[in-house]
Design an enzyme around this catalytic site. Structure first.
Site, PDB file in Angstrom:
ATOM      1  N   ASN A  50       0.878  -1.174   0.000  1.00 10.65           N
ATOM      2  CA  ASN A  50       0.000   0.000   0.000  1.00 10.65           C
ATOM      3  C   ASN A  50       0.915   1.224   0.000  1.00 10.65           C
ATOM      4  OD1 ASN A  50      -1.783   2.056   0.498  1.00 10.65           O
ATOM      5  ND2 ASN A  50      -2.288   1.427   2.592  1.00 10.65           N
ATOM      6  N   LYS A  77       0.216   4.236  -0.341  1.00 10.93           N
ATOM      7  CA  LYS A  77      -0.418   5.456   0.195  1.00 10.93           C
ATOM      8  C   LYS A  77      -0.105   6.626  -0.747  1.00 10.93           C
ATOM      9  CE  LYS A  77      -0.235   3.385   4.719  1.00 10.93           C
ATOM     10  NZ  LYS A  77      -0.332   3.551   6.156  1.00 10.93           N
ATOM     11  N   GLY A 116       1.966   2.393  10.812  1.00 10.80           N
ATOM     12  CA  GLY A 116       2.954   3.462  10.688  1.00 10.80           C
ATOM     13  C   GLY A 116       3.596   3.868  12.004  1.00 10.80           C
ATOM     14  N   SER A 143       2.832  -2.013  10.487  1.00 10.04           N
ATOM     15  CA  SER A 143       4.258  -2.107  10.808  1.00 10.04           C
ATOM     16  C   SER A 143       4.860  -3.487  10.534  1.00 10.04           C
ATOM     17  CB  SER A 143       4.524  -1.671  12.261  1.00 10.04           C
ATOM     18  OG  SER A 143       4.175  -0.307  12.437  1.00 10.04           O
ATOM     19  N   GLU A 173      -7.165   4.979   7.515  1.00  9.87           N
ATOM     20  CA  GLU A 173      -6.913   6.398   7.250  1.00  9.87           C
ATOM     21  C   GLU A 173      -8.118   7.031   6.554  1.00  9.87           C
ATOM     22  OE1 GLU A 173      -3.116   5.820   5.330  1.00  9.87           O
ATOM     23  OE2 GLU A 173      -2.279   5.252   7.275  1.00  9.87           O
ATOM     24  N   GLU A 225      -5.988  -4.650  10.325  1.00  8.63           N
ATOM     25  CA  GLU A 225      -4.967  -3.637  10.557  1.00  8.63           C
ATOM     26  C   GLU A 225      -5.303  -2.859  11.830  1.00  8.63           C
ATOM     27  OE1 GLU A 225      -2.745  -2.561   6.674  1.00  8.63           O
ATOM     28  OE2 GLU A 225      -4.409  -1.196   6.925  1.00  8.63           O
ATOM     29  N   HIS A 259      -9.711   1.497   4.377  1.00  7.56           N
ATOM     30  CA  HIS A 259      -8.472   1.667   5.139  1.00  7.56           C
ATOM     31  C   HIS A 259      -8.746   2.613   6.310  1.00  7.56           C
ATOM     32  CE1 HIS A 259      -4.434   2.841   6.264  1.00  7.56           C
ATOM     33  NE2 HIS A 259      -4.019   1.742   5.676  1.00  7.56           N
TER      34      HIS A 259
HETATM   35  P1  PGA Z   1       2.433   0.363   7.706  1.00  2.33           P
HETATM   36  O1  PGA Z   1       1.016   0.605   7.022  1.00  2.33           O
HETATM   37  O2  PGA Z   1       2.981  -0.940   7.178  1.00  2.33           O
HETATM   38  O3  PGA Z   1       3.280   1.549   7.295  1.00  2.33           O
HETATM   39  O4  PGA Z   1       2.209   0.317   9.184  1.00  2.33           O
HETATM   40  C1  PGA Z   1       0.122  -0.446   6.747  1.00  2.33           C
HETATM   41  C2  PGA Z   1      -1.130   0.094   6.128  1.00  2.33           C
HETATM   42  O5  PGA Z   1      -1.564   1.183   6.509  1.00  2.33           O
HETATM   43  O6  PGA Z   1      -1.725  -0.543   5.242  1.00  2.33           O
END
Ligand code: PGA
Length: 258
Positions: A21, A23, A182, A220, A107, A176, A105
């Site tokens: 992903n 982003k 993140g 992460s 976010e 997630e 997601h």
């Molecule tokens: P990350 O993000 O691996 O940077 O924690 C995962 C995601 O948001 O899909």
């Protein structure tokens, strides 16, 4: 705690899937370098896909066409077409050869106020146009600390089951935990496995093909923790944010999935 079955036992039923992903990251030049590295590397046995910003789909499709790595988008509209300025439809994504589209997601749920019902509609639209929706669920830290993890992910998944009914079998679920995205804080393999097992049980109770449905872990995931996470019996691969932008790390994560 649910103990891990041997990975070989799981692989017989469900092929692992690792999805990058990206982003809102990338540039024409950096994407080209990243994709060149992915194409040149042996990625192992897992299915691999990258979900990229929509404006790069043309170039990404051009680059990956005919190879082993699939591609997709990070969101789609819940509408078919029309006066929805700024939105991108599932039909458009299909035209660019997308295999996957991330929906719900955290976010987007947090920053764009996406509800469980809206996310379910997006998944339905993706399926209608032949895309595999990667439907994200996950609790915040406050919810986990309040003992609400199962209630939250159960509600998020429940909305999709209610709308999609049998079509839920065409979805990939991504667990997630919001507190792990993140942040560098990964759920332990046992913590993640417990939630994955709960999600699979919920799917089974709804009459879904829970044995063949893939449930990814995201939050992460790094080159050095991927293998332990993927060894759990109900973890069928990962949704990878930050580490998917670094070729060597993403390749190592793909190779950790069996
Ligand atoms: P990350 O993000 O691996 O940077 O924690 C995962 C995601 O948001 O899909």
């Amino acid at each position: 705690m649910v103990s891990a079955a041997p990975a070989s036992q799981r692989a017989a039923k469900r092929r692992s899937l690792v999805v990058g992903n990206w982003k809102m990251n990338g540039s024409a030049a950096s994407n080209e370098a990243l994709l060149a590295a992915l194409k040149a590397a042996p990625l192992g046995d897992a299915e691999v896909s990258v979900c990229v910003p929509a404006v790069y789909l043309h170039d990404v499709a051009d680059s990956l066409h005919g190879g082993a790595v699939h591609w997709g988008a990070q969101d789609c509209s819940s509408h078919e077409s029309g006066a929805y300025t700024g939105e991108i439809s599932a039909a458009m994504l299909a035209e660019f050869g997308c295999c996957h589209v991330i929906v719900g997601h955290s976010e987007r749920r947090a920053l764009h106020g996406e509800s469980d019902a809206l996310v379910a509609k997006k998944a339905a639209m993706a399926l209608k146009h032949g895309l595999v929706p990667i439907l994200c669920v996950g609790e915040t830290l406050a919810e986990r600390e309040a003992g609400q993890t199962e209630a939250v992910v159960g509600r998020q998944l429940g909305a999709a089951i209610e709308l999609l009914d049998k079509r839920i079998d065409g979805v990939v679920i991504a667990y997630e935990p919001v507190w792990a995205i993140g942040t560098g804080k990964t759920a332990s393999p046992a913590e993640a496995q417990a939630v994955h097992a709960f999600l699979r049980k919920t799917l089974a109770a709804a009459g879904a093909a829970s044995g063949s449905l893939r449930i990814l872990y995201g939050g992460s995931v790094k080159a050095d923790n991927a293998a332990q996470l993927f060894a759990e019996s109900d973890i069928d691969g990962g949704l990878i944010g930050g580490a998917s932008l670094k070729a060597a790390d993403f390749i190592a994560i793909c190779r950790a999935a069996r």
